[in-house]
Design an enzyme around this catalytic site. Structure first.
Site, mmCIF file in Angstrom:
data_model
loop_
_atom_site.group_PDB
_atom_site.id
_atom_site.type_symbol
_atom_site.label_atom_id
_atom_site.label_comp_id
_atom_site.label_asym_id
_atom_site.label_seq_id
_atom_site.Cartn_x
_atom_site.Cartn_y
_atom_site.Cartn_z
ATOM 1 N N ASP A 88 -10.910 -14.238 17.197
ATOM 2 C CA ASP A 88 -9.919 -15.333 16.812
ATOM 3 C C ASP A 88 -10.068 -17.151 16.907
ATOM 4 O OD1 ASP A 88 -8.043 -16.216 14.006
ATOM 5 O OD2 ASP A 88 -6.494 -15.532 15.348
ATOM 6 N N CYS B 142 -7.444 4.146 1.520
ATOM 7 C CA CYS B 142 -5.274 3.636 0.892
ATOM 8 C C CYS B 142 -4.819 4.261 0.332
ATOM 9 C CB CYS B 142 -5.473 2.095 1.160
ATOM 10 S SG CYS B 142 -5.164 1.310 1.825
ATOM 11 N N CYS C 181 -1.158 4.893 -1.811
ATOM 12 C CA CYS C 181 -0.145 4.675 -1.547
ATOM 13 C C CYS C 181 0.156 2.955 -1.092
ATOM 14 C CB CYS C 181 -0.773 4.712 0.216
ATOM 15 S SG CYS C 181 1.044 4.203 1.682
ATOM 16 N N CYS D 48 3.230 -0.229 2.547
ATOM 17 C CA CYS D 48 2.707 -1.616 3.082
ATOM 18 C C CYS D 48 4.072 -2.701 1.843
ATOM 19 C CB CYS D 48 1.401 -1.940 3.345
ATOM 20 S SG CYS D 48 0.342 -1.812 2.058
ATOM 21 N N CYS E 9 7.925 -4.213 2.507
ATOM 22 C CA CYS E 9 7.186 -6.050 3.465
ATOM 23 C C CYS E 9 8.102 -6.524 3.596
ATOM 24 C CB CYS E 9 6.482 -6.711 2.634
ATOM 25 S SG CYS E 9 6.476 -8.775 3.023
ATOM 26 N N CYS F 294 5.083 -14.457 4.609
ATOM 27 C CA CYS F 294 5.084 -13.776 4.970
ATOM 28 C C CYS F 294 5.747 -14.017 6.654
ATOM 29 C CB CYS F 294 3.810 -13.962 5.588
ATOM 30 S SG CYS F 294 3.425 -13.105 6.906
ATOM 31 N N CYS G 1 5.956 -9.391 13.406
ATOM 32 C CA CYS G 1 6.038 -8.790 12.437
ATOM 33 C C CYS G 1 5.443 -7.516 12.145
ATOM 34 C CB CYS G 1 6.531 -9.503 10.947
ATOM 35 S SG CYS G 1 6.818 -7.738 9.327
ATOM 36 N N CYS H 225 5.027 -3.375 8.191
ATOM 37 C CA CYS H 225 4.165 -2.759 6.783
ATOM 38 C C CYS H 225 2.655 -2.242 8.269
ATOM 39 C CB CYS H 225 2.863 -3.875 6.690
ATOM 40 S SG CYS H 225 1.782 -5.338 7.404
ATOM 41 N N CYS I 133 2.709 2.234 8.241
ATOM 42 C CA CYS I 133 1.041 2.768 7.650
ATOM 43 C C CYS I 133 1.344 4.430 8.066
ATOM 44 C CB CYS I 133 0.695 2.115 7.776
ATOM 45 S SG CYS I 133 -1.835 2.570 7.642
#
Length: 363
Positions: free
Chosen positions: A148, A202, A205, A208, A212, A228, A255, A258, A262
């Site tokens: 990253d 997914c 669904c 998430c 939030c 966010c 956070c 989400c 899941c």
């Protein structure tokens, strides 16, 4: 790749599959939870990023709009790259209850990845070791590790090589391991067979999106960073909009909501890496305990930690919001007033708001 190293690597030219399997085994032995070989090509991700930037969802993270050519074509970032060895590293120290978001209003909630040692350091160190082990087997070759830390579509590269699929919350999900992991890459001049994408799971669904707190996931696969909590509490250094302060609750760094909700994280794995164990009680400190930190304490307790990214004043801004959102307490009011003059103007704005919130609950 140097001329001297070519004959050594050529030894494996007829058995690249075996070399690939050996590299993956070495990666697992180093503590990585998975390893895939990706094509150095992320052109397909450009359209989504351009739309994201057009909508302004990147907030003030202008770096996301820079070096687009290198993001799309990793060989421009590291010339000579023939494949990208993508790895993932699980970071949970205990498996959370499925579809359960803990409620602890007097505690400072720190995202699980940030409670131990900075994963960037852990990831880079092990990627360098992986490169050294490969070189010991095949000879010298050009390689460069990333965690990253460069203009790289790391999720897209990993996804295109089958490490998982991008969920509606925009995080990568692995069918047997969930999403509580971080990614790293080793750009390599080795000519290895590529892995192929997996399928998406997914379905219909929307857990998430529904969970939030700030409704930052504005539509499936599209996140507005301006809302966010991870962005607001980590990257953003200014005054947090008042309408977002209550939804932030007591989340003071990032956070996990989400991810916690899941269903695929019922399969989340516990990490074998000791570095991710919480330091200084960061998984259980109360907001009032954190409010007592002065800057030297913050620097001491966050050495080698992702928390350093916020800086002291922004961290205390986040704690002030948490105190405002906590149940009414005369002690909170006393401590907020006692510390007010010790902080900059941005923090003071949030202290004033927190005091108003506490007094409102009192009445």
């Amino acid at each position: 790749m140097t001329a001297a190293s070519s004959p050594v690597i050529t030894t494996y030219s007829d058995d690249r599959v075996a070399l690939k399997a050996w590299i993956k085994a070495e990666a697992l032995a180093l503590g990585f939870a998975d390893c895939v070989i990706a094509r150095p090509d992320a052109q397909a991700e450009m359209a989504r990023l351009e739309e994201y930037l057009k909508r302004g969802y990147h907030a003030d993270m202008d770096f996301l709009g820079e070096n687009l050519e290198k993001r799309a074509d990793p060989t421009l970032l590291v010339p000579g790259t023939k494949c990208i060895i993508c790895v993932r590293m699980d970071y949970l120290v205990e498996t959370p209850k499925p579809r359960h978001v803990p409620d602890a209003p007097n505690h400072g909630i720190i995202a699980r990845y940030a409670r131990g040692r900075d994963y960037h350091k852990v990831m880079r160190g092990r990627l360098k070791t992986l490169s050294q082990r490969i070189k010991a087997r095949v000879g010298e070759f050009e390689s460069r590790p990333f965690a990253d830390s460069a203009p790289i579509f790391e999720k897209s590269l990993a996804e295109n090589a089958g490490m998982g699929w991008t969920g509606k919350h925009t995080l990568l999900i692995h069918k047997k391991s969930g999403s509580f992991f971080v990614l790293g890459e080793l750009f390599s001049a080795l000519d290895l067979p590529f892995d192929e994408p997996t399928t998406k799971h997914c379905g219909s669904c929307t857990a998430c999106l529904d969970i939030c707190p700030t409704q930052a996931i504005v539509e499936p696969y599209m996140l507005d960073a301006r809302k966010c909590i991870a962005y607001l509490t980590i990257e953003y250094k200014g005054i947090i909009p008042e309408d977002l302060r209550r939804p932030i609750g007591n989340r003071i760094f990032g956070c996990d909501d989400c991810q916690l909700i899941c269903p695929w994280n019922s399969f989340a794995k516990v990490t074998p890496i000791e570095d991710f164990q919480p330091r200084h009680g960061l998984d259980r400190l109360s907001l009032l305990e954190l409010w007592q930190w002065d800057e030297p304490t913050f620097l001491a307790y966050t050495e080698g930690s992702p928390l350093r990214r916020t800086g002291y004043q922004s961290f205390m801004r986040n704690v002030a919001i948490g105190l405002g959102n906590a149940p009414f307490s005369l002690e909170i009011i006393t401590q907020l007033n006692a510390q007010r003059e010790l902080h900059d103007e941005v923090v003071q704005v949030h202290i004033d708001w927190a005091l108003q919130e506490q007094h409102h609950k009192q009445s």
